[in-house]
Scaffold this motif. Structure first.
Motif, PDB file in Angstrom:
ATOM      1  N   VAL A 112      61.289  57.655  63.970  1.00 29.39           N
ATOM      2  CA  VAL A 112      60.611  57.191  65.182  1.00 29.39           C
ATOM      3  C   VAL A 112      61.594  57.166  66.355  1.00 29.39           C
ATOM      4  N   LYS A 113      62.827  56.728  66.086  1.00 27.66           N
ATOM      5  CA  LYS A 113      63.813  56.647  67.158  1.00 27.66           C
ATOM      6  C   LYS A 113      64.172  58.049  67.683  1.00 27.66           C
ATOM      7  N   PHE A 114      64.342  59.009  66.795  1.00 24.05           N
ATOM      8  CA  PHE A 114      64.626  60.374  67.265  1.00 24.05           C
ATOM      9  C   PHE A 114      63.466  60.916  68.103  1.00 24.05           C
ATOM     10  N   LEU A 115      62.244  60.613  67.691  1.00 17.21           N
ATOM     11  CA  LEU A 115      61.085  61.079  68.474  1.00 17.21           C
ATOM     12  C   LEU A 115      61.053  60.408  69.843  1.00 17.21           C
ATOM     13  N   ASP A 116      61.348  59.083  69.851  1.00 15.30           N
ATOM     14  CA  ASP A 116      61.312  58.355  71.121  1.00 15.30           C
ATOM     15  C   ASP A 116      62.413  58.800  72.075  1.00 15.30           C
ATOM     16  N   ASP A 117      63.567  59.137  71.509  1.00 14.44           N
ATOM     17  CA  ASP A 117      64.743  59.421  72.351  1.00 14.44           C
ATOM     18  C   ASP A 117      64.876  60.887  72.753  1.00 14.44           C
ATOM     19  N   THR A 118      63.972  61.739  72.278  1.00 17.27           N
ATOM     20  CA  THR A 118      64.131  63.174  72.539  1.00 17.27           C
ATOM     21  C   THR A 118      62.872  63.688  73.242  1.00 17.27           C
ATOM     22  N   PRO A 119      62.945  63.948  74.538  1.00 12.78           N
ATOM     23  CA  PRO A 119      61.733  64.361  75.267  1.00 12.78           C
ATOM     24  C   PRO A 119      61.105  65.622  74.664  1.00 12.78           C
ATOM     25  N   GLY A 120      59.776  65.582  74.529  1.00 12.13           N
ATOM     26  CA  GLY A 120      59.043  66.755  74.049  1.00 12.13           C
ATOM     27  C   GLY A 120      59.121  66.983  72.554  1.00 12.13           C
ATOM     28  N   ALA A 121      59.683  66.020  71.804  1.00 14.48           N
ATOM     29  CA  ALA A 121      59.880  66.262  70.374  1.00 14.48           C
ATOM     30  C   ALA A 121      58.566  66.248  69.598  1.00 14.48           C
ATOM     31  N   VAL A 122      58.494  67.069  68.560  1.00 15.18           N
ATOM     32  CA  VAL A 122      57.345  67.136  67.661  1.00 15.18           C
ATOM     33  C   VAL A 122      57.811  66.841  66.238  1.00 15.18           C
ATOM     34  N   ILE A 123      56.896  66.927  65.266  1.00 19.40           N
ATOM     35  CA  ILE A 123      57.211  66.505  63.897  1.00 19.40           C
ATOM     36  C   ILE A 123      57.248  67.696  62.938  1.00 19.40           C
ATOM     37  N   GLY A 124      58.318  67.784  62.148  1.00 14.52           N
ATOM     38  CA  GLY A 124      58.454  68.819  61.134  1.00 14.52           C
ATOM     39  C   GLY A 124      59.927  69.122  60.907  1.00 14.52           C
ATOM     40  N   GLU A 125      60.269  69.560  59.808  1.00 14.66           N
ATOM     41  CA  GLU A 125      59.426  70.195  58.826  1.00 14.66           C
ATOM     42  C   GLU A 125      59.092  69.204  57.738  1.00 14.66           C
ATOM     43  N   ILE A 126      57.806  69.105  57.438  1.00 12.92           N
ATOM     44  CA  ILE A 126      57.334  68.202  56.399  1.00 12.92           C
ATOM     45  C   ILE A 126      56.527  69.039  55.405  1.00 12.92           C
ATOM     46  N   GLY A 127      56.148  68.477  54.259  1.00 18.88           N
ATOM     47  CA  GLY A 127      55.304  69.282  53.380  1.00 18.88           C
ATOM     48  C   GLY A 127      55.334  68.889  51.914  1.00 18.88           C
ATOM     49  N   LEU A 128      54.857  69.815  51.107  1.00 18.42           N
ATOM     50  CA  LEU A 128      54.770  69.656  49.656  1.00 18.42           C
ATOM     51  C   LEU A 128      55.332  70.910  49.003  1.00 18.42           C
ATOM     52  N   ASP A 129      56.055  70.727  47.879  1.00 19.66           N
ATOM     53  CA  ASP A 129      56.645  71.881  47.203  1.00 19.66           C
ATOM     54  C   ASP A 129      56.633  71.663  45.696  1.00 19.66           C
ATOM     55  N   ARG A 130      55.872  72.502  45.007  1.00 22.52           N
ATOM     56  CA  ARG A 130      55.849  72.475  43.544  1.00 22.52           C
ATOM     57  C   ARG A 130      56.457  73.744  42.992  1.00 22.52           C
ATOM     58  N   TRP A 131      57.114  74.512  43.860  1.00 20.71           N
ATOM     59  CA  TRP A 131      57.683  75.792  43.472  1.00 20.71           C
ATOM     60  C   TRP A 131      59.160  75.690  43.116  1.00 20.71           C
ATOM     61  N   LYS A 132      59.905  74.899  43.883  1.00 18.31           N
ATOM     62  CA  LYS A 132      61.352  74.863  43.710  1.00 18.31           C
ATOM     63  C   LYS A 132      61.719  74.245  42.364  1.00 18.31           C
ATOM     64  N   PRO A 133      62.456  74.983  41.541  1.00 18.88           N
ATOM     65  CA  PRO A 133      62.807  74.479  40.213  1.00 18.88           C
ATOM     66  C   PRO A 133      63.588  73.164  40.308  1.00 18.88           C
ATOM     67  N   ASP A 134      63.264  72.239  39.429  1.00 18.47           N
ATOM     68  CA  ASP A 134      63.958  70.950  39.322  1.00 18.47           C
ATOM     69  C   ASP A 134      63.740  69.995  40.496  1.00 18.47           C
ATOM     70  N   LEU A 135      62.886  70.365  41.448  1.00 12.71           N
ATOM     71  CA  LEU A 135      62.619  69.439  42.555  1.00 12.71           C
ATOM     72  C   LEU A 135      61.556  68.444  42.098  1.00 12.71           C
ATOM     73  N   PRO A 136      61.860  67.127  42.119  1.00 13.30           N
ATOM     74  CA  PRO A 136      60.831  66.166  41.697  1.00 13.30           C
ATOM     75  C   PRO A 136      59.642  66.194  42.675  1.00 13.30           C
ATOM     76  N   TYR A 137      58.426  66.056  42.130  1.00 11.62           N
ATOM     77  CA  TYR A 137      57.240  65.994  42.994  1.00 11.62           C
ATOM     78  C   TYR A 137      56.974  64.543  43.413  1.00 11.62           C
ATOM     79  N   ASP A 138      57.477  63.625  42.595  1.00 13.90           N
ATOM     80  CA  ASP A 138      57.304  62.196  42.877  1.00 13.90           C
ATOM     81  C   ASP A 138      57.769  61.833  44.268  1.00 13.90           C
ATOM     82  N   GLY A 139      56.920  61.147  45.014  1.00 20.83           N
ATOM     83  CA  GLY A 139      57.324  60.708  46.345  1.00 20.83           C
ATOM     84  C   GLY A 139      56.963  61.692  47.442  1.00 20.83           C
ATOM     85  N   GLN A 140      56.773  62.955  47.089  1.00 17.18           N
ATOM     86  CA  GLN A 140      56.513  63.958  48.137  1.00 17.18           C
ATOM     87  C   GLN A 140      55.244  63.648  48.934  1.00 17.18           C
TER      88      GLN A 140
END
Ligand SMILES: [Zn+2]
Length: 265
Positions: A80-108
């Motif tokens: 939130v602070k980075f968004l507030d302090d940086t004019p014109g900022a947007v959100i990303g990169e966010i997402g879901l990944d079940r492809w990457k080997p050994d990456l836990p899905y929990d919490g995603q």
């Protein structure tokens, strides 16, 4: 002709120290703006500093599913602070990944939906990564608040049948130069079904290199000797997609420029 890169990672360590030179080359090649996506708390300061140094940079902050294991107890406050302090900022990169080997899905899913809702509250674009999780992605997008201006599915590689239902939820779809490789037939066919008013183009630099014969700006990683994608290759991606869609390049560029402004600016 002005070009708009809907997704890259100019802050990537593999580009360290070369950003000024890369930006100058990209601008000389017609790049008017580029969305530079942070991926974790440790690279958000670099994205912010690039935005302060170069007006071509449109800063974006988010927790990418590959890095959520590194998040601190105050990651949400920091975002939130980075968004507030940086004019014109947007959100990303966010997402879901079940492809990457050994990456836990929990919490995603929790981390993704929290950031999606933040984008909705602020009505800023959210840039989304999704690999092998399209069913859940669709369900979560449908069930949660989404930014009224829409969101980006970067390097969309999901099923062609989902283009329309996703577009109905506000999706925009960005095409990477990597899909110009001969074997990426299914992805190129899918992009022919994307409504023109939802189409964007990206480099994803330093990743997703174009086929060698199309790359106009060869670049290698000084540390490993591996090829890197140069952000100035954006023009070659535009040209490749224009050919695929059978559209005059200036017409495609005008549409993509309008779409970019509507979604990101
Ligand atoms: Zn990315």
């Amino acid at each position: 002709m002005l070009l708009y890169d809907a997704h890259n990672h100019l802050q990537d360590d593999r580009f360290a120290g070369r950003q000024a030179e890369l930006v100058a080359a990209a601008q000389a090649a017609g790049v008017a703006r580029m969305v530079v996506n942070g991926a974790c708390e440790s690279d958000w300061p670099q994205v912010q500093s690039l935005a302060r140094s170069f007006s071509v940079v449109l800063p974006s902050f988010g927790y990418h599913p590959w890095y959520i294991g590194e998040r601190t107890s105050d990651w949400q406050g920091a975002l939130v602070k980075f968004l507030d302090d940086t004019p014109g900022a947007v959100i990303g990169e966010i997402g879901l990944d079940r492809w990457k080997p050994d990456l836990p899905y929990d919490g995603q899913e929790e981390v993704f939906t929290w950031q999606l809702r933040l984008a909705a509250e602020r009505n800023v674009a959210a840039s989304i990564h999704c690999l092998q999780a399209w069913g859940r992605m669709f369900d979560l997008l449908r069930a949660n608040a989404r930014p009224a201006r829409g969101f980006l599915l970067h390097s969309y590689g999901g099923p062609v049948e989902m283009v329309k239902p996703l577009a109905d939820l506000g999706a925009h779809f960005s095409f990477p130069g990597y899909y110009l490789h001969e074997r990426k037939v299914r992805q190129r066919e899918t992009f022919k079904q994307v409504p023109l008013e939802r189409l964007l183009i990206e480099t994803d630099a330093p990743d997703q290199c174009l086929p060698d014969e199309l790359s106009q700006h060869p670049l290698t990683d000084a540390a490993t000797g591996r090829p890197l994608n140069h952000p100035a290759n954006l023009g070659a991606v535009y040209a490749g997609l224009a050919k695929e869609l059978n559209l005059p390049l200036p017409e495609l560029a005008a549409r993509v420029g309008e779409n970019f402004a509507r979604l990101f600016e």
